[in-house]
Design a protein around this motif. Structure first.
Motif, PDB file in Angstrom:
ATOM      1  N   ALA A   1       0.820  -1.225   0.000  1.00  0.00           N
ATOM      2  CA  ALA A   1       0.000   0.000   0.000  1.00  0.00           C
ATOM      3  C   ALA A   1       0.848   1.267   0.000  1.00  0.00           C
ATOM      4  O   ALA A   1       0.524   2.251   0.658  1.00  0.00           O
ATOM      5  CB  ALA A   1      -0.950  -0.002   1.200  1.00  0.00           C
ATOM      6  N   HIS A   2       1.932   1.251  -0.752  1.00  0.00           N
ATOM      7  CA  HIS A   2       2.864   2.380  -0.745  1.00  0.00           C
ATOM      8  C   HIS A   2       2.406   3.536  -1.637  1.00  0.00           C
ATOM      9  O   HIS A   2       2.767   4.681  -1.405  1.00  0.00           O
ATOM     10  CB  HIS A   2       4.248   1.904  -1.209  1.00  0.00           C
ATOM     11  N   HIS A   3       1.594   3.235  -2.642  1.00  0.00           N
ATOM     12  CA  HIS A   3       1.200   4.272  -3.603  1.00  0.00           C
ATOM     13  C   HIS A   3      -0.235   4.728  -3.366  1.00  0.00           C
ATOM     14  O   HIS A   3      -0.563   5.246  -2.306  1.00  0.00           O
ATOM     15  CB  HIS A   3       1.420   3.770  -5.031  1.00  0.00           C
ATOM     16  N   GLN A   4      -1.125   4.556  -4.336  1.00  0.00           N
ATOM     17  CA  GLN A   4      -2.475   5.122  -4.270  1.00  0.00           C
ATOM     18  C   GLN A   4      -3.279   4.622  -3.077  1.00  0.00           C
ATOM     19  O   GLN A   4      -4.067   5.371  -2.493  1.00  0.00           O
ATOM     20  CB  GLN A   4      -3.222   4.832  -5.570  1.00  0.00           C
ATOM     21  N   SER A   5      -3.087   3.373  -2.684  1.00  0.00           N
ATOM     22  CA  SER A   5      -3.850   2.823  -1.560  1.00  0.00           C
ATOM     23  C   SER A   5      -3.587   3.572  -0.259  1.00  0.00           C
ATOM     24  O   SER A   5      -4.431   3.593   0.633  1.00  0.00           O
ATOM     25  CB  SER A   5      -3.524   1.341  -1.365  1.00  0.00           C
ATOM     26  N   GLY A   6      -2.403   4.188  -0.163  1.00  0.00           N
ATOM     27  CA  GLY A   6      -2.069   4.946   1.042  1.00  0.00           C
ATOM     28  C   GLY A   6      -2.139   6.445   0.859  1.00  0.00           C
ATOM     29  O   GLY A   6      -1.819   7.203   1.780  1.00  0.00           O
ATOM     30  N   HIS A   7      -2.552   6.898  -0.333  1.00  0.00           N
ATOM     31  CA  HIS A   7      -2.586   8.335  -0.629  1.00  0.00           C
ATOM     32  C   HIS A   7      -3.880   8.688  -1.363  1.00  0.00           C
ATOM     33  O   HIS A   7      -3.860   9.098  -2.520  1.00  0.00           O
ATOM     34  CB  HIS A   7      -1.374   8.746  -1.473  1.00  0.00           C
ATOM     35  N   ASN A   8      -5.005   8.517  -0.694  1.00  0.00           N
ATOM     36  CA  ASN A   8      -6.280   8.853  -1.327  1.00  0.00           C
ATOM     37  C   ASN A   8      -7.150   9.590  -0.318  1.00  0.00           C
ATOM     38  O   ASN A   8      -6.741   9.837   0.816  1.00  0.00           O
ATOM     39  CB  ASN A   8      -6.968   7.593  -1.860  1.00  0.00           C
ATOM     40  N   SER A   9      -8.344   9.933  -0.716  1.00  0.00           N
ATOM     41  CA  SER A   9      -9.232  10.723   0.143  1.00  0.00           C
ATOM     42  C   SER A   9      -9.778   9.924   1.328  1.00  0.00           C
ATOM     43  O   SER A   9     -10.268  10.498   2.294  1.00  0.00           O
ATOM     44  CB  SER A   9     -10.410  11.277  -0.672  1.00  0.00           C
ATOM     45  N   GLY A  10      -9.709   8.598   1.245  1.00  0.00           N
ATOM     46  CA  GLY A  10     -10.156   7.759   2.352  1.00  0.00           C
ATOM     47  C   GLY A  10     -11.658   7.682   2.525  1.00  0.00           C
ATOM     48  O   GLY A  10     -12.139   7.256   3.578  1.00  0.00           O
ATOM     49  N   VAL A  11     -12.417   8.058   1.499  1.00  0.00           N
ATOM     50  CA  VAL A  11     -13.874   8.089   1.638  1.00  0.00           C
ATOM     51  C   VAL A  11     -14.468   6.688   1.499  1.00  0.00           C
ATOM     52  O   VAL A  11     -14.106   5.935   0.601  1.00  0.00           O
ATOM     53  CB  VAL A  11     -14.508   9.027   0.580  1.00  0.00           C
ATOM     54  N   ILE A  12     -15.373   6.363   2.410  1.00  0.00           N
ATOM     55  CA  ILE A  12     -16.213   5.167   2.264  1.00  0.00           C
ATOM     56  C   ILE A  12     -17.506   5.656   1.618  1.00  0.00           C
ATOM     57  O   ILE A  12     -18.365   6.243   2.275  1.00  0.00           O
ATOM     58  CB  ILE A  12     -16.505   4.505   3.627  1.00  0.00           C
ATOM     59  N   HIS A  13     -17.614   5.476   0.310  1.00  0.00           N
ATOM     60  CA  HIS A  13     -18.761   6.008  -0.435  1.00  0.00           C
ATOM     61  C   HIS A  13     -20.024   5.206  -0.146  1.00  0.00           C
ATOM     62  O   HIS A  13     -19.978   3.991   0.012  1.00  0.00           O
ATOM     63  CB  HIS A  13     -18.461   5.998  -1.933  1.00  0.00           C
ATOM     64  N   SER A  14     -21.149   5.893  -0.091  1.00  0.00           N
ATOM     65  CA  SER A  14     -22.406   5.238   0.268  1.00  0.00           C
ATOM     66  C   SER A  14     -23.134   4.646  -0.934  1.00  0.00           C
ATOM     67  O   SER A  14     -23.973   3.765  -0.780  1.00  0.00           O
ATOM     68  CB  SER A  14     -23.329   6.233   0.979  1.00  0.00           C
ATOM     69  N   GLY A  15     -22.854   5.125  -2.156  1.00  0.00           N
ATOM     70  CA  GLY A  15     -23.479   4.560  -3.355  1.00  0.00           C
ATOM     71  C   GLY A  15     -24.564   5.412  -3.973  1.00  0.00           C
ATOM     72  O   GLY A  15     -25.440   4.905  -4.662  1.00  0.00           O
ATOM     73  N   ILE A  16     -24.488   6.726  -3.766  1.00  0.00           N
ATOM     74  CA  ILE A  16     -25.525   7.632  -4.267  1.00  0.00           C
ATOM     75  C   ILE A  16     -25.475   7.788  -5.786  1.00  0.00           C
ATOM     76  O   ILE A  16     -26.502   7.821  -6.452  1.00  0.00           O
ATOM     77  CB  ILE A  16     -25.382   9.032  -3.626  1.00  0.00           C
ATOM     78  N   TYR A  17     -24.294   7.903  -6.350  1.00  0.00           N
ATOM     79  CA  TYR A  17     -24.142   8.429  -7.708  1.00  0.00           C
ATOM     80  C   TYR A  17     -24.388   7.428  -8.832  1.00  0.00           C
ATOM     81  O   TYR A  17     -24.734   7.816  -9.937  1.00  0.00           O
ATOM     82  CB  TYR A  17     -22.738   9.020  -7.877  1.00  0.00           C
ATOM     83  N   TYR A  18     -24.217   6.141  -8.578  1.00  0.00           N
ATOM     84  CA  TYR A  18     -24.226   5.181  -9.673  1.00  0.00           C
ATOM     85  C   TYR A  18     -25.639   4.871 -10.178  1.00  0.00           C
ATOM     86  O   TYR A  18     -26.619   4.987  -9.450  1.00  0.00           O
ATOM     87  CB  TYR A  18     -23.521   3.895  -9.263  1.00  0.00           C
ATOM     88  N   THR A  19     -25.710   4.472 -11.426  1.00  0.00           N
ATOM     89  CA  THR A  19     -26.990   4.161 -12.066  1.00  0.00           C
ATOM     90  C   THR A  19     -27.708   3.039 -11.317  1.00  0.00           C
ATOM     91  O   THR A  19     -27.116   1.981 -11.070  1.00  0.00           O
ATOM     92  CB  THR A  19     -26.758   3.728 -13.528  1.00  0.00           C
ATOM     93  N   PRO A  20     -28.970   3.257 -10.929  1.00  0.00           N
ATOM     94  CA  PRO A  20     -29.715   2.216 -10.209  1.00  0.00           C
ATOM     95  C   PRO A  20     -29.748   0.899 -10.978  1.00  0.00           C
ATOM     96  O   PRO A  20     -29.948   0.874 -12.188  1.00  0.00           O
ATOM     97  CB  PRO A  20     -31.120   2.816 -10.081  1.00  0.00           C
TER      98      PRO A  20
END
Length: 200
Positions: free
Chosen positions: A40-59
């Motif tokens: 986890a040295h790259h993107q996995s350790g350097h992101n916004s850390g958001v646990i998204h709830s699932g609002i945006y995706y197509t139903p």
């Protein structure tokens, strides 16, 4: 060394895949190969850390289903492993009148995706939740959270190793070859193991 399966890359996706594989197939010899000195040295350790709830995706889409289920599983896993997180929620705010129909459409989409706890709130409730925010209406998503995904990835790595998996760090894959070998089980008499080489 020889392994039945090798996953290239010890980011959160590679580690999650390797962890799932060893849980499903404990008799296989599995390895994760990582060019850096730690997972986890790259993107996995350097992101916004958001646990998204699932609002945006197509139903009805796979992304919507995976996001909602994934959030629930993420919270459950963190609870089981003692990984700290904050279920802080999120406000999506309409600041202009013409943004309100889009906000309501997003709310309906979230309901169709079975996102827990969604509600539309007015200007007064916005201020109560976030004094520095101004808006006409907001979509309140209390199920959204934040977590340190590097800690999650490192926990996946421990799970994988405790189940008998091997993680090879400082192992940069520079070449992958198909090696032919006779096998009576295959239709053409050939099986194709993979030879992975690193810079050393």
């Amino acid at each position: 060394s020889s392994f039945d399966v090798a996953v290239v890359g010890a980011g959160i996706v590679g580690l999650a895949a390797a962890r799932e594989l060893i849980q499903r197939h404990p008799s296989l010899a599995l390895a994760v190969l990582e060019k850096e000195q730690e997972p986890a040295h790259h993107q996995s350790g350097h992101n916004s850390g958001v646990i998204h709830s699932g609002i945006y995706y197509t139903p009805g889409s796979l992304k919507a289903k995976l996001c909602v289920q994934g959030a629930a599983l993420c919270y459950k896993y963190c609870d089981q492993k003692g990984i700290p997180y904050r279920q802080c929620g999120k406000l999506i705010v309409a600041v202009e009148q013409d943004e309100i129909p889009r906000l309501k459409a997003l709310y309906e989409r979230g309901l169709q995706n079975n996102v827990p706890g969604l509600k539309l709130i007015g200007a007064k409730e916005i201020q109560e939740k976030e004094p520095f925010c101004r808006g006409l209406m907001a979509l309140d998503s209390p199920y959204t959270g934040i977590v340190d995904y590097k800690q999650v990835a490192q926990s996946y790595a421990r799970d994988f190793q405790e189940a008998g998996g091997t993680i090879l760090t400082d192992f940069e894959v520079t070449n992958v070859e198909m090696a032919k070998e006779s096998s009576p089980e295959s239709e053409d008499g050939l099986k194709y193991p993979v030879i992975v080489r690193n810079k050393k």
